[in-house]
Write a protein that holds these residues in place. Sequence first.
Motif, PDB file in Angstrom:
ATOM      1  N   GLY A  13       0.826  -1.214   0.000  1.00 52.80           N
ATOM      2  CA  GLY A  13       0.000   0.000   0.000  1.00 52.80           C
ATOM      3  C   GLY A  13       0.854   1.255   0.000  1.00 52.80           C
ATOM      4  O   GLY A  13       2.034   1.218  -0.378  1.00 52.80           O
ATOM      5  N   SER A  14       0.261   2.391   0.420  1.00 57.70           N
ATOM      6  CA  SER A  14       0.999   3.646   0.326  1.00 57.70           C
ATOM      7  C   SER A  14       2.093   3.741   1.384  1.00 57.70           C
ATOM      8  O   SER A  14       2.078   3.045   2.400  1.00 57.70           O
ATOM      9  N   ILE A  15       3.068   4.616   1.099  1.00 58.93           N
ATOM     10  CA  ILE A  15       4.178   4.858   2.025  1.00 58.93           C
ATOM     11  C   ILE A  15       3.734   5.978   2.956  1.00 58.93           C
ATOM     12  O   ILE A  15       3.365   7.064   2.495  1.00 58.93           O
ATOM     13  N   SER A  16       3.769   5.727   4.267  1.00 56.87           N
ATOM     14  CA  SER A  16       3.228   6.719   5.196  1.00 56.87           C
ATOM     15  C   SER A  16       4.254   7.810   5.475  1.00 56.87           C
ATOM     16  O   SER A  16       5.458   7.560   5.527  1.00 56.87           O
ATOM     17  N   PRO A  17       3.762   9.056   5.672  1.00 54.89           N
ATOM     18  CA  PRO A  17       4.664  10.144   6.071  1.00 54.89           C
ATOM     19  C   PRO A  17       5.421   9.806   7.361  1.00 54.89           C
ATOM     20  O   PRO A  17       6.546  10.262   7.563  1.00 54.89           O
ATOM     21  N   GLU A  18       4.822   8.965   8.232  1.00 53.56           N
ATOM     22  CA  GLU A  18       5.486   8.573   9.487  1.00 53.56           C
ATOM     23  C   GLU A  18       6.748   7.745   9.206  1.00 53.56           C
ATOM     24  O   GLU A  18       7.760   7.900   9.881  1.00 53.56           O
ATOM     25  N   LEU A  19       6.657   6.864   8.193  1.00 51.83           N
ATOM     26  CA  LEU A  19       7.837   6.056   7.841  1.00 51.83           C
ATOM     27  C   LEU A  19       8.974   6.988   7.402  1.00 51.83           C
ATOM     28  O   LEU A  19      10.139   6.786   7.761  1.00 51.83           O
ATOM     29  N   LEU A  40      10.065  11.958  -3.306  1.00 53.61           N
ATOM     30  CA  LEU A  40       8.806  11.311  -2.970  1.00 53.61           C
ATOM     31  C   LEU A  40       7.923  11.292  -4.207  1.00 53.61           C
ATOM     32  O   LEU A  40       7.635  12.348  -4.782  1.00 53.61           O
ATOM     33  N   GLY A  41       7.524  10.111  -4.626  1.00 55.56           N
ATOM     34  CA  GLY A  41       6.592   9.990  -5.753  1.00 55.56           C
ATOM     35  C   GLY A  41       5.177   9.905  -5.215  1.00 55.56           C
ATOM     36  O   GLY A  41       4.901   9.138  -4.295  1.00 55.56           O
ATOM     37  N   GLN A  42       4.293  10.723  -5.775  1.00 56.80           N
ATOM     38  CA  GLN A  42       2.903  10.786  -5.310  1.00 56.80           C
ATOM     39  C   GLN A  42       1.953  10.442  -6.454  1.00 56.80           C
ATOM     40  O   GLN A  42       2.187  10.847  -7.590  1.00 56.80           O
ATOM     41  N   VAL A  43       0.883   9.739  -6.142  1.00 55.17           N
ATOM     42  CA  VAL A  43      -0.092   9.335  -7.171  1.00 55.17           C
ATOM     43  C   VAL A  43      -0.976  10.521  -7.553  1.00 55.17           C
ATOM     44  O   VAL A  43      -1.594  11.148  -6.692  1.00 55.17           O
ATOM     45  N   ILE A  87      15.573   2.875  -0.262  1.00 55.37           N
ATOM     46  CA  ILE A  87      14.589   2.825  -1.345  1.00 55.37           C
ATOM     47  C   ILE A  87      13.338   2.104  -0.829  1.00 55.37           C
ATOM     48  O   ILE A  87      13.432   1.006  -0.273  1.00 55.37           O
ATOM     49  N   TYR A  88      12.187   2.756  -1.017  1.00 58.45           N
ATOM     50  CA  TYR A  88      10.900   2.108  -0.706  1.00 58.45           C
ATOM     51  C   TYR A  88       9.971   2.319  -1.887  1.00 58.45           C
ATOM     52  O   TYR A  88       9.840   3.441  -2.389  1.00 58.45           O
ATOM     53  N   HIS A  89       9.323   1.242  -2.332  1.00 59.59           N
ATOM     54  CA  HIS A  89       8.350   1.332  -3.424  1.00 59.59           C
ATOM     55  C   HIS A  89       7.087   0.604  -3.001  1.00 59.59           C
ATOM     56  O   HIS A  89       7.154  -0.488  -2.450  1.00 59.59           O
ATOM     57  N   SER A  90       5.945   1.197  -3.314  1.00 62.17           N
ATOM     58  CA  SER A  90       4.675   0.549  -2.960  1.00 62.17           C
ATOM     59  C   SER A  90       4.372  -0.637  -3.855  1.00 62.17           C
ATOM     60  O   SER A  90       4.760  -0.677  -5.018  1.00 62.17           O
ATOM     61  N   ALA A  96      -4.930   8.172  -4.890  1.00 60.59           N
ATOM     62  CA  ALA A  96      -4.417   9.456  -5.372  1.00 60.59           C
ATOM     63  C   ALA A  96      -4.100  10.356  -4.187  1.00 60.59           C
ATOM     64  O   ALA A  96      -4.839  10.382  -3.198  1.00 60.59           O
ATOM     65  N   GLY A  97      -2.978  11.071  -4.287  1.00 62.72           N
ATOM     66  CA  GLY A  97      -2.566  11.967  -3.203  1.00 62.72           C
ATOM     67  C   GLY A  97      -1.640  11.305  -2.201  1.00 62.72           C
ATOM     68  O   GLY A  97      -1.039  11.977  -1.372  1.00 62.72           O
ATOM     69  N   GLU A  98      -1.523   9.965  -2.291  1.00 65.30           N
ATOM     70  CA  GLU A  98      -0.626   9.276  -1.352  1.00 65.30           C
ATOM     71  C   GLU A  98       0.675   8.889  -2.053  1.00 65.30           C
ATOM     72  O   GLU A  98       0.798   9.005  -3.264  1.00 65.30           O
ATOM     73  N   LEU A  99       1.654   8.468  -1.249  1.00 64.65           N
ATOM     74  CA  LEU A  99       3.015   8.266  -1.760  1.00 64.65           C
ATOM     75  C   LEU A  99       3.284   6.820  -2.162  1.00 64.65           C
ATOM     76  O   LEU A  99       2.890   5.883  -1.459  1.00 64.65           O
ATOM     77  N   SER A 100       3.983   6.673  -3.295  1.00 60.54           N
ATOM     78  CA  SER A 100       4.273   5.330  -3.812  1.00 60.54           C
ATOM     79  C   SER A 100       5.774   5.062  -3.965  1.00 60.54           C
ATOM     80  O   SER A 100       6.178   3.931  -4.224  1.00 60.54           O
TER      81      SER A 100
END
Lengths: 147, 80
Positions: A13-19, A40-43, A87-90, A96-100
């Motif tokens: 799922g999406s990458i959280s801002p907390e991570l 940061l890549g965002q949908v 490196i982190y990839h979803s 939409a609006g969340e990070l991948s």
Amino acid sequence: MKAKAIKNIFVQGSISPELIADSIRKHAHNTGIGGHSIFLGQVRADEKPEGTVSAIDYTAYEDMALEQAHQIREEIFAKYPLTCMHIYHSIGLVPAGELSLFVFTSSVHRKVAIDACEELVERLKGELPVWGREIMGPNQYTWKENR
Amino acid sequence: MDGQQITILAFGKVAEKLGSEQLKASGFEDTDSLLRWLHDRYPALKEVDFSLAVDRKLVAGNTGLGMMCEVALLPPFSGG
């Protein structure tokens, strides 16, 4: 030299801002670092003929993607004097609006961190066997194309 | 190539055209002969652009296949 273990880069799922915040915090003890660079890549909620994109569903050829990411990591480390690289990839659904994608490089000076981060992002987007399916509605989707 | 085991993995748009994410095959000594067989069996394959990986490495041009191998059909990457 002992071969480095292959790291997992996939996050369900999406990458959280907390991570991301945690990852930044973990570098505080490393006082040799003078500059971090983060991508940061965002949908995007693109407007398509089929409708507005509400999410991207990512799938990957995971075994190959991890081997490729490992290879790219080694090559970037060999080319730039970096202190750290993450490196982190979803995988799966990212609204939409969340990070991948989260790419994080650190070095003694900023220029190395910035250049390495940019090259790493370009290589990951071009060389990882990962596919995004842009979802517009319950039965509507198109396959994402990278530019 | 008696007893050969080829695992064919398909992803994204290619998997849709095949109607399957995984197939088994045997008796092919190289990627060209395997691709001819796939195209005969799945004519919809010609509608999609894809590259090939053998044992998780991208290959360009005809490549020999061993007794146990994994051949992946990869549409253009779109991660990130």
